[in-house]
Design an enzyme around this catalytic site. Structure first.
Site, mmCIF file in Angstrom:
data_model
loop_
_atom_site.group_PDB
_atom_site.id
_atom_site.type_symbol
_atom_site.label_atom_id
_atom_site.label_comp_id
_atom_site.label_asym_id
_atom_site.label_seq_id
_atom_site.Cartn_x
_atom_site.Cartn_y
_atom_site.Cartn_z
ATOM 1 N N SER A 25 75.300 44.495 9.250
ATOM 2 C CA SER A 25 75.495 43.945 7.910
ATOM 3 C C SER A 25 75.625 45.089 6.914
ATOM 4 O O SER A 25 74.691 45.893 6.768
ATOM 5 C CB SER A 25 74.301 43.058 7.536
ATOM 6 O OG SER A 25 74.221 42.893 6.128
ATOM 7 N N LYS A 54 63.338 34.005 25.931
ATOM 8 C CA LYS A 54 62.447 33.562 27.001
ATOM 9 C C LYS A 54 63.176 33.271 28.318
ATOM 10 O O LYS A 54 62.595 33.365 29.390
ATOM 11 C CB LYS A 54 61.677 32.307 26.575
ATOM 12 C CG LYS A 54 60.650 32.523 25.486
ATOM 13 C CD LYS A 54 59.365 33.048 26.042
ATOM 14 C CE LYS A 54 58.175 32.976 25.096
ATOM 15 N NZ LYS A 54 58.383 33.107 23.660
ATOM 16 N N SER A 100 54.351 24.629 24.364
ATOM 17 C CA SER A 100 54.935 23.604 23.506
ATOM 18 C C SER A 100 56.268 24.109 22.979
ATOM 19 O O SER A 100 56.969 23.444 22.248
ATOM 20 C CB SER A 100 54.000 23.295 22.338
ATOM 21 O OG SER A 100 53.681 24.498 21.686
ATOM 22 N N GLY A 152 54.013 37.966 20.032
ATOM 23 C CA GLY A 152 53.029 36.885 20.186
ATOM 24 C C GLY A 152 52.009 37.364 21.204
ATOM 25 O O GLY A 152 51.017 37.993 20.885
ATOM 26 N N GLY A 208 53.002 39.476 23.574
ATOM 27 C CA GLY A 208 53.398 40.850 23.837
ATOM 28 C C GLY A 208 54.345 41.069 25.011
ATOM 29 O O GLY A 208 54.621 42.213 25.364
ATOM 30 N N GLY A 209 54.861 40.000 25.603
ATOM 31 C CA GLY A 209 55.795 40.162 26.721
ATOM 32 C C GLY A 209 57.095 40.822 26.278
ATOM 33 O O GLY A 209 57.578 41.767 26.909
ATOM 34 N N GLU A 228 53.515 41.007 14.061
ATOM 35 C CA GLU A 228 52.907 39.684 14.211
ATOM 36 C C GLU A 228 52.552 39.122 12.829
ATOM 37 O O GLU A 228 52.535 39.849 11.835
ATOM 38 C CB GLU A 228 51.686 39.747 15.127
ATOM 39 C CG GLU A 228 50.567 40.621 14.605
ATOM 40 C CD GLU A 228 49.400 40.735 15.589
ATOM 41 O OE1 GLU A 228 49.367 39.990 16.583
ATOM 42 O OE2 GLU A 228 48.517 41.566 15.318
ATOM 43 N N GLY A 268 47.497 35.976 12.022
ATOM 44 C CA GLY A 268 47.082 36.087 13.423
ATOM 45 C C GLY A 268 47.282 37.496 13.935
ATOM 46 O O GLY A 268 48.098 37.750 14.808
ATOM 47 N N ASP A 302 45.708 39.509 15.851
ATOM 48 C CA ASP A 302 44.847 39.873 16.985
ATOM 49 C C ASP A 302 45.369 41.110 17.728
ATOM 50 O O ASP A 302 44.585 41.948 18.169
ATOM 51 C CB ASP A 302 44.725 38.711 17.968
ATOM 52 C CG ASP A 302 46.067 38.305 18.529
ATOM 53 O OD1 ASP A 302 46.849 37.698 17.778
ATOM 54 O OD2 ASP A 302 46.342 38.600 19.706
ATOM 55 N N SER A 308 64.275 37.294 17.870
ATOM 56 C CA SER A 308 63.818 36.755 19.150
ATOM 57 C C SER A 308 64.319 35.357 19.467
ATOM 58 O O SER A 308 64.426 34.993 20.641
ATOM 59 C CB SER A 308 62.285 36.788 19.193
ATOM 60 O OG SER A 308 61.742 36.125 18.078
HETATM 61 C C1 LIG Z 1 57.683 33.599 22.667
HETATM 62 C C2 LIG Z 1 58.340 34.054 21.433
HETATM 63 C C3 LIG Z 1 57.912 35.213 20.754
HETATM 64 C C4 LIG Z 1 56.714 36.019 21.211
HETATM 65 O O1 LIG Z 1 56.959 36.578 22.469
HETATM 66 P P1 LIG Z 1 55.758 37.249 23.302
HETATM 67 O O2 LIG Z 1 56.404 37.733 24.548
HETATM 68 O O3 LIG Z 1 54.756 36.166 23.553
HETATM 69 O O4 LIG Z 1 55.200 38.317 22.466
HETATM 70 C C5 LIG Z 1 58.618 35.623 19.640
HETATM 71 N N1 LIG Z 1 59.665 34.926 19.173
HETATM 72 C C6 LIG Z 1 60.110 33.813 19.789
HETATM 73 C C7 LIG Z 1 61.281 33.102 19.230
HETATM 74 C C8 LIG Z 1 59.469 33.342 20.948
HETATM 75 O O5 LIG Z 1 59.912 32.234 21.548
#
Ligand SMILES: *Cc1c(COP(=O)(O)O)cnc(C)c1O
Length: 326
Positions: free
Chosen positions: A35, A60, A85, A186, A188-189, A211, A215, A217, A311
Site C-alpha cells: 500500500s 489454520k 469455536s 493467541g 503461539g502456533g 496479543e 489478554g 498472558d 492471520s
Molecule cells: C488462531 C488464530 C490466531 C492465533 O493463532 P495461534 O497459533 O493460536 O497463536 C490469530 N488469528 C486468527 C485469525 C486465528 O484464527
C-alpha cells in the site's frame, strides 16, 4: 510442573520446509499486498501477507493439513477430534474432508450458528457442549478414548507449528529479507512457526508477537520466563482469547522472538476500518493485531522493510458492519 523440558523435541525450519511440500497444491499461496498510503505514512516499506485469502479464511488450514496428512493409516481411518469455536474447527474440518478422514469437532452451545454451519459444511460431525458446566478438554479426551480418535490441538503441536510457519516462509521467499515481522498471537502456533522461518530466511529480522492488551498472558510469560495462565480475556479478538500459550510454543518464542507487544480493541477496530477502506480487504479483529502494533512503533520502523501477517478474515458480516460504524 507437568512436563519435563528435555522431553520436548522442538520443530525446526526443516519441519517447516517439509510442511510446505505436504500442503503444496492444497493450500493457497496467498497474495502479498502493498500500500503506497501505508508506505508514505510510515516512511517505510510494508508487505502484508494475506491469510484472510487462505482456504477457509485463515492460516489454520496450513497446520491442520500438515498434521492430518502425517497420521498413520489406522489413525486416519478411526478419525480425529478437536475442540474449537473458531478457525481451528474449520481448518481441521476442511483438511479432514480433503484427506477423507472422519472429523468430530466439539463446539460450545453458544457458538455462532454460522460457524457451526461452516464446520458441518466441510463434512465434520459437530458435538455441542456447555462451556459453563462441562470441561471441554476432559470431554474431548473421553470421546477420543471411547472412539479411538486422535486429538488435534490448536497450537501446541509440532506439526501444527511447522504448518503455520509456511505462511512466513512464503512471505520471505517472495519479498526477501525484512527488518521486522509482526505476527498475531493467541496460543503461539503461528508466531513460533513464523519465527522459525524468519530465523532461517532473514536472520536479522526482528520478530514480534502481538496479543490483545486484555489478554497479555504471552507477554507476561515471555517476561517472567514461565507460562502464565489467565482467565478468558474480554476482547473482540476472538482468535486470541487463549488462557495460556503452549509448552512447545513457549520454548520457540523464548528462543526466536524478540518481544511480545499488546494493542487495545479500539486500535484493532481502527486497523479493521483501514484495511476495509484503504486496502479493500475484510480482516477479522484478531487479524488486525499485527498491523496495530506496527502503528505504535512508527518512529522505530522508519526506513525499514516490514512484514505484517494478516492471520484471517472470518468475521460475521453483521458484526463487521457494526464495527465499521462504531
Ligand atoms: C488462531 C488464530 C490466531 C492465533 O493463532 P495461534 O497459533 O493460536 O497463536 C490469530 N488469528 C486468527 C485469525 C486465528 O484464527
Amino acid at each position: 510442573m507437568g512436563y519435563i523440558m528435555s522431553e520436548l523435541t522442538l520443530p525446526t525450519y526443516q519441519d517447516v520446509e517439509a510442511a510446505a511440500q505436504r500442503i503444496a497444491g492444497f493450500a493457497h499461496k496467498t497474495p502479498v499486498m502493498t500500500s503506497t498510503t501505508v508506505n508514505n505514512e510510515f516512511g517505510a516499506e510494508f508487505f502484508f501477507k494475506c491469510e484472510n485469502f487462505q482456504r477457509m479464511g485463515a492460516f489454520k488450514f496450513r497446520g491442520a493439513l500438515n498434521a492430518l496428512s502425517q497420521l498413520s493409516p489406522e489413525q486416519k481411518k478411526a478419525g480425529v477430534i478437536a475442540f474449537s469455536s473458531g478457525n481451528h474447527a474449520q481448518g481441521i474440518a476442511l483438511a479432514a474432508q480433503i484427506l477423507n478422514i472422519p472429523a468430530t469437532i466439539l463446539m460450545p452451545i453458544d457458538s455462532p450458528e454460522v460457524k457451526v454451519a461452516a464446520t458441518q459444511g466441510y463434512g465434520a460431525k459437530v458435538i455441542r457442549f456447555d462451556r459453563y458446566t462441562q470441561d471441554r478438554e476432559q470431554l474431548c479426551r473421553e470421546l477420543a478414548e471411547q472412539n479411538g480418535l486422535t486429538i488435534i490441538p490448536p497450537y501446541d503441536h509440532v506439526d501444527i507449528i511447522a504448518g503455520q510457519g509456511t505462511a512466513a516462509k512464503e512471505l520471505f521467499e517472495e519479498v526477501g529479507e525484512l527488518d521486522a515481522l509482526f505476527v498475531c498471537l493467541g496460543g503461539g502456533g503461528l508466531l513460533s512457526g513464523c519465527a522459525l522461518a524468519a530465523r532461517a530466511l532473514s536472520p536479522n529480522c526482528k520478530v514480534y508477537g502481538v496479543e490483545p492488551e486484555a489478554g497479555n498472558d504471552a507477554q507476561q510469560s515471555f517476561r517472567s520466563g514461565k507460562i502464565v495462565h489467565i482467565a478468558t480475556p474480554k476482547t473482540i479478538a476472538d482468535g486470541a482469547q487463549t488462557q495460556h500459550i503452549g509448552h512447545y510454543t513457549f520454548e520457540l518464542i523464548k528462543q526466536n522472538v524478540d518481544d511480545i507487544l499488546t494493542v487495545t480493541d479500539a486500535q484493532l477496530v481502527d486497523r479493521m476500518k483501514f484495511y476495509a477502506e484503504r486496502m479493500k480487504i475484510i480482516v477479522e479483529p484478531t487479524g488486525c493485531l499485527s498491523f496495530a502494533a506496527a502503528l505504535n512503533m512508527k518512529e522505530q520502523l522508519r526506513g525499514q522493510r516490514v512484514g505484517i501477517i494478516i492471520s484471517g478474515g472470518n468475521v460475521d458480516i453483521k458484526r463487521f458492519a457494526e464495527l465499521m460504524l462504531a
